[in-house]
Scaffold this motif. Structure first.
Motif, PDB file in Angstrom:
ATOM      1  N   LYS A   1      41.233  21.461  28.555  1.00  0.00           N
ATOM      2  CA  LYS A   1      41.419  21.763  29.970  1.00  0.00           C
ATOM      3  C   LYS A   1      42.118  20.574  30.645  1.00  0.00           C
ATOM      4  O   LYS A   1      41.602  19.456  30.622  1.00  0.00           O
ATOM      5  N   PRO A   2      43.292  20.805  31.243  1.00  0.00           N
ATOM      6  CA  PRO A   2      43.975  19.701  31.926  1.00  0.00           C
ATOM      7  C   PRO A   2      43.257  19.360  33.230  1.00  0.00           C
ATOM      8  O   PRO A   2      42.726  20.242  33.907  1.00  0.00           O
ATOM      9  N   PHE A   3      43.229  18.056  33.576  1.00  0.00           N
ATOM     10  CA  PHE A   3      42.605  17.692  34.847  1.00  0.00           C
ATOM     11  C   PHE A   3      43.355  16.616  35.615  1.00  0.00           C
ATOM     12  O   PHE A   3      42.973  16.279  36.740  1.00  0.00           O
ATOM     13  N   ALA A   4      44.429  16.083  35.075  1.00  0.00           N
ATOM     14  CA  ALA A   4      45.222  15.098  35.813  1.00  0.00           C
ATOM     15  C   ALA A   4      46.681  15.169  35.359  1.00  0.00           C
ATOM     16  O   ALA A   4      46.959  15.359  34.177  1.00  0.00           O
ATOM     17  N   ASN A   5      47.588  15.029  36.295  1.00  0.00           N
ATOM     18  CA  ASN A   5      49.034  15.090  36.069  1.00  0.00           C
ATOM     19  C   ASN A   5      49.441  16.372  35.340  1.00  0.00           C
ATOM     20  O   ASN A   5      50.229  16.350  34.404  1.00  0.00           O
ATOM     21  N   GLU A   6      48.919  17.491  35.813  1.00  0.00           N
ATOM     22  CA  GLU A   6      49.196  18.775  35.175  1.00  0.00           C
ATOM     23  C   GLU A   6      50.670  19.149  35.202  1.00  0.00           C
ATOM     24  O   GLU A   6      51.142  19.873  34.327  1.00  0.00           O
ATOM     25  N   ASP A   7      51.418  18.650  36.184  1.00  0.00           N
ATOM     26  CA  ASP A   7      52.841  18.971  36.261  1.00  0.00           C
ATOM     27  C   ASP A   7      53.710  18.008  35.467  1.00  0.00           C
ATOM     28  O   ASP A   7      54.924  18.144  35.420  1.00  0.00           O
ATOM     29  N   GLY A   8      53.106  17.011  34.808  1.00  0.00           N
ATOM     30  CA  GLY A   8      53.850  16.115  33.926  1.00  0.00           C
ATOM     31  C   GLY A   8      54.819  15.178  34.623  1.00  0.00           C
ATOM     32  O   GLY A   8      55.906  14.925  34.111  1.00  0.00           O
ATOM     33  N   ARG A   9      54.439  14.664  35.786  1.00  0.00           N
ATOM     34  CA  ARG A   9      55.314  13.713  36.480  1.00  0.00           C
ATOM     35  C   ARG A   9      55.740  12.596  35.529  1.00  0.00           C
ATOM     36  O   ARG A   9      54.929  12.109  34.748  1.00  0.00           O
TER      37      ARG A   9
ATOM     38  N   THR B   1      37.825  14.164  41.201  1.00  0.00           N
ATOM     39  CA  THR B   1      38.473  12.894  40.909  1.00  0.00           C
ATOM     40  C   THR B   1      38.501  12.061  42.181  1.00  0.00           C
ATOM     41  O   THR B   1      38.782  12.576  43.261  1.00  0.00           O
ATOM     42  N   GLU B   2      38.206  10.763  42.037  1.00  0.00           N
ATOM     43  CA  GLU B   2      38.318   9.861  43.173  1.00  0.00           C
ATOM     44  C   GLU B   2      38.963   8.560  42.726  1.00  0.00           C
ATOM     45  O   GLU B   2      38.789   8.129  41.588  1.00  0.00           O
ATOM     46  N   ARG B   3      39.729   7.981  43.625  1.00  0.00           N
ATOM     47  CA  ARG B   3      40.319   6.676  43.341  1.00  0.00           C
ATOM     48  C   ARG B   3      39.223   5.633  43.502  1.00  0.00           C
ATOM     49  O   ARG B   3      38.486   5.645  44.484  1.00  0.00           O
ATOM     50  N   ILE B   4      39.103   4.740  42.526  1.00  0.00           N
ATOM     51  CA  ILE B   4      38.054   3.720  42.585  1.00  0.00           C
ATOM     52  C   ILE B   4      38.615   2.310  42.696  1.00  0.00           C
ATOM     53  O   ILE B   4      37.851   1.360  42.830  1.00  0.00           O
ATOM     54  N   SER B   5      39.920   2.164  42.650  1.00  0.00           N
ATOM     55  CA  SER B   5      40.510   0.832  42.801  1.00  0.00           C
ATOM     56  C   SER B   5      40.933   0.623  44.247  1.00  0.00           C
ATOM     57  O   SER B   5      41.292   1.565  44.946  1.00  0.00           O
ATOM     58  N   GLU B   6      40.875  -0.624  44.670  1.00  0.00           N
ATOM     59  CA  GLU B   6      41.330  -0.968  46.011  1.00  0.00           C
ATOM     60  C   GLU B   6      42.703  -1.614  45.988  1.00  0.00           C
ATOM     61  O   GLU B   6      43.449  -1.522  46.946  1.00  0.00           O
ATOM     62  N   HIS B   7      43.044  -2.255  44.892  1.00  0.00           N
ATOM     63  CA  HIS B   7      44.313  -2.965  44.776  1.00  0.00           C
ATOM     64  C   HIS B   7      45.409  -1.987  44.342  1.00  0.00           C
ATOM     65  O   HIS B   7      45.204  -1.189  43.424  1.00  0.00           O
ATOM     66  N   ALA B   8      46.554  -2.058  44.968  1.00  0.00           N
ATOM     67  CA  ALA B   8      47.643  -1.107  44.710  1.00  0.00           C
ATOM     68  C   ALA B   8      48.231  -1.192  43.303  1.00  0.00           C
ATOM     69  O   ALA B   8      48.860  -0.258  42.841  1.00  0.00           O
ATOM     70  N   THR B   9      48.024  -2.314  42.627  1.00  0.00           N
ATOM     71  CA  THR B   9      48.575  -2.435  41.273  1.00  0.00           C
ATOM     72  C   THR B   9      47.476  -2.765  40.263  1.00  0.00           C
ATOM     73  O   THR B   9      47.689  -3.535  39.340  1.00  0.00           O
ATOM     74  N   ALA B  10      46.317  -2.179  40.440  1.00  0.00           N
ATOM     75  CA  ALA B  10      45.217  -2.382  39.495  1.00  0.00           C
ATOM     76  C   ALA B  10      45.676  -1.971  38.100  1.00  0.00           C
ATOM     77  O   ALA B  10      46.443  -1.040  37.936  1.00  0.00           O
ATOM     78  N   ASP B  11      45.211  -2.671  37.091  1.00  0.00           N
ATOM     79  CA  ASP B  11      45.666  -2.410  35.733  1.00  0.00           C
ATOM     80  C   ASP B  11      44.476  -2.318  34.788  1.00  0.00           C
ATOM     81  O   ASP B  11      43.726  -3.268  34.634  1.00  0.00           O
ATOM     82  N   TYR B  12      44.325  -1.181  34.150  1.00  0.00           N
ATOM     83  CA  TYR B  12      43.220  -0.924  33.235  1.00  0.00           C
ATOM     84  C   TYR B  12      43.744  -0.403  31.902  1.00  0.00           C
ATOM     85  O   TYR B  12      43.051   0.244  31.165  1.00  0.00           O
ATOM     86  N   ARG B  13      44.994  -0.666  31.608  1.00  0.00           N
ATOM     87  CA  ARG B  13      45.616  -0.030  30.449  1.00  0.00           C
ATOM     88  C   ARG B  13      45.056  -0.435  29.105  1.00  0.00           C
ATOM     89  O   ARG B  13      44.992   0.384  28.209  1.00  0.00           O
ATOM     90  N   TYR B  14      44.689  -1.678  28.890  1.00  0.00           N
ATOM     91  CA  TYR B  14      44.460  -2.116  27.524  1.00  0.00           C
ATOM     92  C   TYR B  14      43.049  -2.547  27.145  1.00  0.00           C
ATOM     93  O   TYR B  14      42.873  -3.102  26.087  1.00  0.00           O
ATOM     94  N   PRO B  15      42.026  -2.343  27.953  1.00  0.00           N
ATOM     95  CA  PRO B  15      40.714  -2.792  27.503  1.00  0.00           C
ATOM     96  C   PRO B  15      40.169  -1.888  26.392  1.00  0.00           C
ATOM     97  O   PRO B  15      40.186  -0.674  26.520  1.00  0.00           O
ATOM     98  N   HIS B  16      39.741  -2.489  25.329  1.00  0.00           N
ATOM     99  CA  HIS B  16      39.147  -1.749  24.217  1.00  0.00           C
ATOM    100  C   HIS B  16      37.945  -2.555  23.745  1.00  0.00           C
ATOM    101  O   HIS B  16      38.089  -3.698  23.342  1.00  0.00           O
ATOM    102  N   GLY B  17      36.777  -1.989  23.798  1.00  0.00           N
ATOM    103  CA  GLY B  17      35.606  -2.684  23.300  1.00  0.00           C
ATOM    104  C   GLY B  17      34.474  -2.753  24.307  1.00  0.00           C
ATOM    105  O   GLY B  17      34.552  -2.222  25.395  1.00  0.00           O
ATOM    106  N   GLU B  18      33.439  -3.439  23.912  1.00  0.00           N
ATOM    107  CA  GLU B  18      32.220  -3.475  24.693  1.00  0.00           C
ATOM    108  C   GLU B  18      32.355  -4.170  26.034  1.00  0.00           C
ATOM    109  O   GLU B  18      31.614  -3.910  26.966  1.00  0.00           O
ATOM    110  N   ALA B  19      33.296  -5.098  26.173  1.00  0.00           N
ATOM    111  CA  ALA B  19      33.428  -5.847  27.415  1.00  0.00           C
ATOM    112  C   ALA B  19      34.275  -5.138  28.455  1.00  0.00           C
ATOM    113  O   ALA B  19      34.481  -5.635  29.544  1.00  0.00           O
TER     114      ALA B  19
END
Length: 128
Positions: free
Chosen positions: A61-69, A107-125
């Protein structure tokens, strides 16, 4: 060890950045249709049932960017209690962090900073 996952969408596109829920019963992934080309087309974020022993994905089931921007990537991660998925979304340079709550399908936005970056965290931390 690489083990292929059976999913009906895979015959027509690419499943990428897969995140399996802690109980291994659900899966979240980015999907890029081959019909959009292999350029930097945007990806759609899906959630589906996952049968881990059979390595099978059902009822996506798609839930984000369904139109493929274009230039849209999500890097989804499950919260430990499986109540939600956090993802980094948007075009390069203007990404935000979002939280998709399964129970409400909201869905809700949870970041306050306009360029928040969460792309690469992998692991327990990684934040959750």
């Amino acid at each position: 060890m690489y083990e292929p996952i059976e999913c009906a969408l895979a015959k027509d596109g690419l499943l990428d950045r897969i995140s399996v829920s802690p109980d291994e019963r659900l899966i979240c992934f980015e999907y890029q249709s081959f019909s959009r080309g292999r350029s930097m087309a945007g990806r759609t974020l899906y959630i589906a049932e996952f049968d881990a022993p059979r390595r099978r994905v059902d009822h996506p089931k798609p839930f984000a960017n369904e139109d493929g921007r274009p230039l849209w990537f999500a890097y989804p991660r499950w919260l430990p209690d499986q109540s939600a998925i956090v993802y980094h979304a948007g075009p390069f340079g203007r990404c935000q962090l979002y939280l998709y709550r399964l129970r409400y399908g909201s869905t809700e936005r949870i970041s306050e900073h306009a360029t928040a970056d969460y792309r690469y965290p992998h692991g327990e931390a990684a934040p959750c």
